[in-house]
Design a protein around this motif. Structure first.
Motif, short mmCIF file in Angstrom:
data_model
loop_
_atom_site.label_atom_id
_atom_site.label_comp_id
_atom_site.label_asym_id
_atom_site.label_seq_id
_atom_site.Cartn_x
_atom_site.Cartn_y
_atom_site.Cartn_z
N ASP A 155 0.22 -3.82 -6.12
CA ASP A 155 0.17 -2.39 -5.83
C ASP A 155 -1.27 -2.00 -5.51
O ASP A 155 -2.11 -1.93 -6.39
CB ASP A 155 0.69 -1.61 -7.03
CG ASP A 155 0.71 -0.12 -6.80
OD1 ASP A 155 0.36 0.34 -5.69
OD2 ASP A 155 1.09 0.61 -7.74
N ASP A 156 -1.54 -1.76 -4.23
CA ASP A 156 -2.88 -1.41 -3.77
C ASP A 156 -2.94 0.05 -3.32
O ASP A 156 -3.82 0.45 -2.59
CB ASP A 156 -3.29 -2.35 -2.62
CG ASP A 156 -4.76 -2.24 -2.28
OD1 ASP A 156 -5.60 -2.21 -3.21
OD2 ASP A 156 -5.08 -2.17 -1.07
N SER A 157 -1.97 0.84 -3.78
CA SER A 157 -1.95 2.25 -3.40
C SER A 157 -3.01 3.03 -4.16
O SER A 157 -3.58 2.55 -5.13
CB SER A 157 -0.57 2.85 -3.67
OG SER A 157 -0.28 2.78 -5.05
N GLY A 212 -1.31 4.15 -7.75
CA GLY A 212 -0.61 3.15 -8.55
C GLY A 212 0.73 3.68 -9.04
O GLY A 212 1.30 4.59 -8.48
N ARG A 255 -1.36 -4.55 -10.49
CA ARG A 255 -2.17 -3.46 -9.93
C ARG A 255 -3.52 -3.98 -9.47
O ARG A 255 -4.20 -4.70 -10.19
CB ARG A 255 -2.33 -2.39 -11.01
CG ARG A 255 -3.19 -1.24 -10.61
CD ARG A 255 -2.46 -0.26 -9.72
NE ARG A 255 -3.37 0.85 -9.41
CZ ARG A 255 -3.54 1.33 -8.21
NH1 ARG A 255 -2.85 0.87 -7.20
NH2 ARG A 255 -4.38 2.31 -8.00
N SER A 256 -3.90 -3.59 -8.25
CA SER A 256 -5.27 -3.84 -7.80
C SER A 256 -6.12 -2.66 -8.27
O SER A 256 -5.63 -1.78 -8.97
CB SER A 256 -5.33 -3.97 -6.27
OG SER A 256 -5.19 -2.69 -5.68
N ASP A 257 -7.36 -2.61 -7.85
CA ASP A 257 -8.20 -1.47 -8.18
C ASP A 257 -7.86 -0.25 -7.33
O ASP A 257 -8.44 0.81 -7.49
CB ASP A 257 -9.68 -1.82 -8.02
CG ASP A 257 -10.14 -2.81 -9.08
OD1 ASP A 257 -9.56 -2.82 -10.18
OD2 ASP A 257 -11.08 -3.57 -8.81
N GLY A 258 -6.93 -0.41 -6.41
CA GLY A 258 -6.48 0.69 -5.56
C GLY A 258 -7.27 0.78 -4.28
O GLY A 258 -8.49 0.80 -4.30
N VAL A 271 5.01 -6.63 -10.77
CA VAL A 271 4.06 -5.77 -10.07
C VAL A 271 2.71 -5.90 -10.77
O VAL A 271 2.62 -5.81 -11.98
CB VAL A 271 4.51 -4.29 -10.09
CG1 VAL A 271 3.46 -3.40 -9.45
CG2 VAL A 271 5.85 -4.13 -9.39
N HIS A 292 0.82 -1.21 0.00
CA HIS A 292 0.00 0.00 0.00
C HIS A 292 0.85 1.26 0.00
O HIS A 292 0.73 2.09 -0.87
CB HIS A 292 -0.97 0.02 1.18
CG HIS A 292 -1.93 1.15 1.12
ND1 HIS A 292 -1.71 2.35 1.75
CD2 HIS A 292 -3.10 1.30 0.46
CE1 HIS A 292 -2.70 3.18 1.49
NE2 HIS A 292 -3.55 2.57 0.71
N ARG A 317 6.87 0.85 -9.54
CA ARG A 317 7.79 0.14 -10.42
C ARG A 317 8.94 -0.39 -9.58
O ARG A 317 9.49 0.34 -8.76
CB ARG A 317 8.33 1.07 -11.50
CG ARG A 317 7.25 1.62 -12.39
CD ARG A 317 7.82 2.15 -13.69
NE ARG A 317 6.83 2.88 -14.46
CZ ARG A 317 5.85 2.34 -15.15
NH1 ARG A 317 5.69 1.04 -15.16
NH2 ARG A 317 5.00 3.09 -15.83
#
Length: 110
Positions: free
Chosen positions: A31-33, A36, A49-52, A47, A9, A39
């Motif tokens: 990557d749940d930030s 996003g 990506r989640s939906d954030g 890496v 996060h 890298r």
């Protein structure tokens, strides 16, 4: 084959240490930030990506599904601020080989 999954996060400095300690196993960082764009230029690290800001459980599930799709037979789920000590991952694998049957979970004593 063991894969390491690290939901991430916002702890960038700690994340780098966790990823380094996961070498040589293939590692997926989720990557749940909020924004996003994470890298990591390290070998054997992907890496995804989640939906954030979906939270740890959803980011973990996303990483586990990705690792399974890439052929993982075992998965180490690691917090982004956790740095395994040298030999810890090997010890977990050995314990799993010696004591686990079928679908099992092993973990270190905290």
């Amino acid at each position: 084959m063991l894969w390491v999954v690290i939901p991430h996060h916002s702890r960038r400095e700690e994340l780098n240490e966790a990823v380094k300690a996961s070498h040589p196993w293939p590692t997926i960082v989720v990557d749940d930030s909020r924004n996003g764009g994470l890298r990591l230029d390290q070998p054997n690290v992907s890496v995804v990506r989640s939906d954030g800001e979906q939270g740890f459980a959803r980011a973990a599930n996303r990483g586990i599904m990705e690792a399974e799709s890439r052929g993982a037979s075992s998965i180490l789920l690691l917090n982004d601020d956790a740095v395994p000590r040298p030999g810890m991952i090997e010890s977990l694998l050995q314990a799993m080989e010696e004591h686990a049957e079928g679908d099992s979970v092993v973990g270190p004593v905290l």
